[in-house]
Write an enzyme that holds these catalytic residues in place. Sequence first.
Site, PDB file in Angstrom:
ATOM      1  N   SER A  36       0.798  -1.222   0.000  1.00 26.09           N
ATOM      2  CA  SER A  36       0.000   0.000   0.000  1.00 26.09           C
ATOM      3  C   SER A  36       0.826   1.265   0.000  1.00 26.09           C
ATOM      4  O   SER A  36       0.309   2.342  -0.331  1.00 26.09           O
ATOM      5  CB  SER A  36      -0.938   0.007   1.219  1.00 26.09           C
ATOM      6  OG  SER A  36      -0.199  -0.071   2.425  1.00 26.09           O
ATOM      7  N   ASP A 324      -3.690   7.923   8.032  1.00 26.37           N
ATOM      8  CA  ASP A 324      -4.798   7.107   8.530  1.00 26.37           C
ATOM      9  C   ASP A 324      -4.369   6.055   9.544  1.00 26.37           C
ATOM     10  O   ASP A 324      -5.048   5.069   9.749  1.00 26.37           O
ATOM     11  CB  ASP A 324      -5.513   6.430   7.364  1.00 26.37           C
ATOM     12  CG  ASP A 324      -4.591   5.507   6.561  1.00 26.37           C
ATOM     13  OD1 ASP A 324      -3.408   5.366   6.934  1.00 26.37           O
ATOM     14  OD2 ASP A 324      -5.041   4.921   5.558  1.00 26.37           O
ATOM     15  N   HIS A 327      -0.572   4.773   7.093  1.00 24.26           N
ATOM     16  CA  HIS A 327       0.083   5.407   5.944  1.00 24.26           C
ATOM     17  C   HIS A 327       0.391   6.872   6.219  1.00 24.26           C
ATOM     18  O   HIS A 327      -0.225   7.493   7.094  1.00 24.26           O
ATOM     19  CB  HIS A 327      -0.808   5.290   4.705  1.00 24.26           C
ATOM     20  CG  HIS A 327      -1.248   3.898   4.425  1.00 24.26           C
ATOM     21  ND1 HIS A 327      -2.485   3.409   4.818  1.00 24.26           N
ATOM     22  CD2 HIS A 327      -0.616   2.857   3.822  1.00 24.26           C
ATOM     23  CE1 HIS A 327      -2.592   2.139   4.471  1.00 24.26           C
ATOM     24  NE2 HIS A 327      -1.482   1.775   3.869  1.00 24.26           N
TER      25      HIS A 327
END
Length: 358
Positions: A36, A324, A327
């Site tokens: 991610s 968040d 990240h």
Amino acid sequence: MKIFIFFSITLTCVFFRNVSNANPLPYEAIFNFGDSISDTGNADKTHPPLPSNSPYGSTYFKHPAGRLSDGRLIIDFIAEAYGLPFLPAYLNLTKDQDIKKGVNFAFAGATALDFEYFIRNGVDKPATDKSLSIQLGWFKKIKPSICKSKEGEIGGNDIIAHLSYRNVTELRELVPSMVESITNAIITLIEEGVVELAVPGNFPIGCIYGVMTLVNSTQKDDYDQFGCLGSYNNFIEYYNGQLKQAIETLRQKHTQVKIMYFDYYNDAKRLFQTPQQYGFTSDKNEIIKACCGASGTYNVNVNIACGSPATTVCLDPSKVINWDGAHFTEAAYKQIAKGLVEGPFVNPSLKSPHFKIA
């Protein structure tokens, strides 16, 4: 043509194809493997679309753009610095699409270790089976269309999956397997003709608010002077040290390949040590909170995802480091990218960028 590969311990591997004399840009293309931290749309392709008013992508794209941040990622800033377009996600490719300037194979939730490892060891299965080996398989499928000759954070999710089962001392048992997976992937790419590659160390996970929320330590001595979990950062330093030893062994065996080390650890850690120096808030209460979250000391609730009705978004994401819980914000990714492309956190350095990261 020569290919430059970039491996990230958070499961990012990028390679840059060097240019011909007729092309003024330092590199012709970037091909990225990861999770991610660098996924630009592969995981998004396999999930229901986010609502148009989701906070993801809101800073730069003004709408969700397949990235788990408010805007651009490190890989986006690197592409821009070398005059290249944002990388199309592999799963979004259309028939006959021009991929000569790069493709992104990264998949959110991916791991360095194969999916079967977690099943064998009774650990919670990762969010996806699109591990590094799967992504390498994708690359091999499209390689004939981009190469006429054979010249040519992995591990963050692996660690997170074990946090509920192991203490820091036990986490060290994972290191040999993780380093071996990365080493094998590098060897595979060298066999494909890679002549330049960089292998970054892992991020300081002791400063990642999602990790700090999961650990939830109430012991003051567990935290360093910057508010990070000292033992978890010490573990990452150990991991990075083992990785660097493996890199040195590879250098000795493959003297024809230029292998660089990307210092993700210190590149990111400096942001937590002196945030105001890089444009972030000096408010000690605000700097330790995720921009998009629900509640708690770090504004992180592992059961409530960013964008859910119960969450809020900070007024100015550019003033905080964490987006968040898991990240970084676009602003933080920009600083990390600058440290790699223009700064002191790559040894030896990348080629000079065509554009400054602004």
